[in-house]
Design an enzyme around this catalytic site. Structure first.
Site, short mmCIF file in Angstrom:
data_model
loop_
_atom_site.label_atom_id
_atom_site.label_comp_id
_atom_site.label_asym_id
_atom_site.label_seq_id
_atom_site.Cartn_x
_atom_site.Cartn_y
_atom_site.Cartn_z
N ASP A 298 66.38 61.52 38.56
CA ASP A 298 65.77 60.34 39.16
C ASP A 298 66.86 59.28 39.34
O ASP A 298 67.98 59.44 38.85
CB ASP A 298 64.65 59.81 38.24
CG ASP A 298 63.78 58.72 38.87
OD1 ASP A 298 63.79 58.59 40.12
OD2 ASP A 298 63.09 58.01 38.13
N PHE A 472 61.55 55.53 41.49
CA PHE A 472 60.53 56.46 42.01
C PHE A 472 61.15 57.55 42.88
O PHE A 472 60.66 57.84 43.97
CB PHE A 472 59.44 55.71 42.78
CG PHE A 472 58.74 54.65 41.97
CD1 PHE A 472 57.78 55.00 41.03
CD2 PHE A 472 59.04 53.31 42.13
CE1 PHE A 472 57.13 54.03 40.27
CE2 PHE A 472 58.40 52.33 41.37
CZ PHE A 472 57.44 52.69 40.44
N HIS A 473 62.23 58.16 42.39
CA HIS A 473 62.91 59.22 43.15
C HIS A 473 63.06 60.52 42.34
O HIS A 473 64.16 61.07 42.27
CB HIS A 473 64.30 58.74 43.59
CG HIS A 473 64.28 57.57 44.51
ND1 HIS A 473 65.38 56.75 44.71
CD2 HIS A 473 63.30 57.07 45.30
CE1 HIS A 473 65.06 55.80 45.57
NE2 HIS A 473 63.81 55.97 45.94
N PRO A 474 61.99 61.05 41.75
CA PRO A 474 62.15 62.29 40.98
C PRO A 474 62.42 63.48 41.89
O PRO A 474 61.89 63.56 43.00
CB PRO A 474 60.81 62.44 40.25
CG PRO A 474 59.83 61.73 41.12
CD PRO A 474 60.58 60.59 41.74
#
Length: 558
Positions: A298, A472-474
């Site tokens: 992330d 919010f970048h998994p």
């Protein structure tokens, strides 16, 4: 019910596949989505400036939480993911950032992934895009995703922030998705010419949903994938609050597009994953694949907030008495404060010569507020979002039961290496140097957060531990490749089984330098051609910047 393809998840990639596969009128597709429709009358998902609202409830957000993060004071941290037609493109910050060319060239160094190089992927970024100022070698002019560029008369703070980055000695770039990502410049956004959020539900599904060969079922929570031996044959799901599963069979393939949290969870519930984990829940093993749910990555970021001495920030827009006018201007004209996500300037820099391409990202925002809309500062202000791009930290997603309604155990293991801490200390100190440049003299007031008393390594580390948040970048939990921890091959096919692919951000082997949405859509476009058995689009011949021996920065003005 029988279909040629069953797609699990109507998100950023799933909607691309549903639209492209049904262009062949003799191909039938079932698209399953656990959330609801993207209600066009709901300003929370349609107005760009309202981007904080969908994160606050559970109608459009899975609202996952992490396990206590050991290097972050054991905080349980937010992990919001989109729920509903459009997936995370329905609730994201709408930043249209593709990442760096070197990210993809890096993927392509792995044997079997050579066709994921930047020049192989660029035609698919272009295919997906319609940019409001027209196409060029890097941008498309007739794709489903509307991309808006910042205009010259936007907030003066955007221009001042870009100038300050350049005055601090960093490069200037006129297009963060063009020839050169490295530097400071205007940031594009996925917003339509009418000022509406350009989710993949709007861009892709709107053109496909009337086709007789596409069936869309919302409020359909996938329980598991059905197998006959090692061959994926269908899907079972629960509709609404029902406990009785519904099933459909796939004549050709099941396409898993549920995202970096849900895709590994569904594979594990279906018997594909690490044998010891599945045994703990008495799940019959279809195939032992130890990489499922591992390699979780992330972007972590934090805000540096400043008082603004001139009354030019968005602070008045947060006052309830100003909001009816803003709403009306947006609703009837598609213009004004409501029509932008307000991330209209940003940048990518290298914090040291050790990095061949940028490792730090900036988003600038002309107001001081948390991303989810909380803790707004009660005065004119502005902030820099800053974070590292390719952390070596790795986490996992593991099911906690066979119940599809129970969230999995998510651990990112944020900040678990020395590199992480060094990058964040550097990022805070560099940001202060940028903010101190002459371009911001007329605007810059006091530092609100972290505050000027926060100076030593120990103080900066404590601030990061207490305040850093997810961007919010998994991604990465079903990674592409051919080593023992890889889950899918270069065409998204799950190793060891048949007729099953994963197509979403979970297949990224390594996280990219920037926001994930544009690249997830590109992955959907590229995989759609592979699934249809079509020749890939011709490789681009565009040139792109490689830093080589170029210095990280020039001497700053101040």
């Amino acid at each position: 019910m029988h279909f040629d393809y069953i797609i699990i998840g109507a998100g950023s990639a799933g909607n691309v596949l549903a639209t492209r596969l049904t262009e062949d009128s003799d191909t039938t597709v079932l698209l399953l989505e656990a959330g609801g429709p993207d209600y066009r009358a709901d300003f929370r998902t349609q107005m760009p400036a309202a981007l904080a609202f969908p994160l606050q409830g559970k109608r459009y957000n899975w609202a996952y939480e992490t396990e206590p993060e050991p290097h972050m004071n054991y905080r349980r941290m937010e992990c919001g993911r989109g729920k509903g037609l459009g997936g995370s493109s329905l609730i994201n910050g709408m930043c249209y950032i593709r990442g760096n060319a070197m990210d993809l060239d890096n993927w392509a160094q792995e044997p079997g992934l050579e066709h994921w190089s930047y020049l192989n992927c660029l035609p698919y970024y272009r295919k997906a895009e319609t940019r409001d100022i027209g196409p060029n070698d890097y941008h498309g002019g007739d794709g489903p995703v509307s991309v808006a560029t910042p205009k010259h008369n936007n907030n003066p703070l955007f221009h001042a922030m870009i100038e300050a980055g350049v005055q601090a000695g960093y490069p200037r770039t006129d297009d963060l998705n063009g020839y050169q990502q490295e530097g400071f410049g205007p940031m594009d956004r996925t917003v339509t010419p009418q000022g509406r959020r350009a989710s993949t539900a709007r861009g892709y599904l709107d053109q496909a949903k009337g086709r007789p060969n596409l069936t869309i079922i919302t409020h359909a929570l996938t329980d598991h994938i059905l197998f006959e031996g090692k061959k994926a044959s269908g899907v079972e799901w629960l509709e609404g609050d029902s406990t009785i599963p519904t099933r459909a069979m796939a004549r050709k393939e099941v396409l898993l597009c549920a995202g970096a949290i849900a895709s590994p969870q569904i594979l594990q519930r279906s018997g594909v994953g690490d044998a010891s984990l599945l045994k703990a829940f008495d799940i019959p093993l279809v195939h032992h694949l130890p990489g499922v749910g591992e390699n979780l990555q992330d972007h972590l970021e934090m805000y540096l907030q400043y008082e603004c001495k001139e009354p030019v920030s968005l602070y008045p827009a947060l006052q309830w008495w100003n909001q009816p006018k803003i709403g009306a201007e947006w609703l009837f004209g598609g213009t004004g404060v409501g029509a932008s996500n307000h991330f209209e300037a940003g940048g990518f820099i290298r914090s040291s010569e050790a990095f061949s391409w940028p490792n730090i990202q900036y988003h600038f925002l002309p107001v001081a507020i948390n991303y989810n809309g909380s803790n707004a500062v009660k005065e004119h202000g502005f902030q820099c979002h800053v974070g590292s791009m390719r952390s070596p930290s790795r986490g996992h997603v593991h099911i906690k039961s066979r119940d599809p309604r129970e969230h999995p155990a998510i651990l990112f293991n944020y900040m678990s290496t020395g590199q992480d801490w060094q990058e964040f200390r550097d990022a805070i100190r560099i940001t202060r140097e940028i903010i101190n440049q002459p371009a911001l003299d007329k605007y810059r007031g006091r530092e609100i957060s972290p505050g000027i008393t926060c100076q030593t390594d120990e103080q900066l580390d404590a601030f990061v531990r207490d305040h850093a948040e997810t961007a919010f970048h998994p991604c990465g939990t079903c990674k592409m490749g051919y080593d023992e921890m890889a889950v899918v091959d270069g065409e998204g096919r799950v190793h060891g089984v048949e007729n099953l692919r994963v197509v979403d951000a979970s297949i990224m082997p390594q996280i990219i330098t920037g926001n994930l949405n544009a690249t997830t859509i590109m992955i959907g476009e590229k995989m759609a051609d592979a699934i249809r058995g079509r020749e890939p689009l011709a490789k681009s011949t565009a040139s792109y910047y490689v830093a080589g021996d170029a210095p990280v920065r020039q001497p700053p003005l101040r």
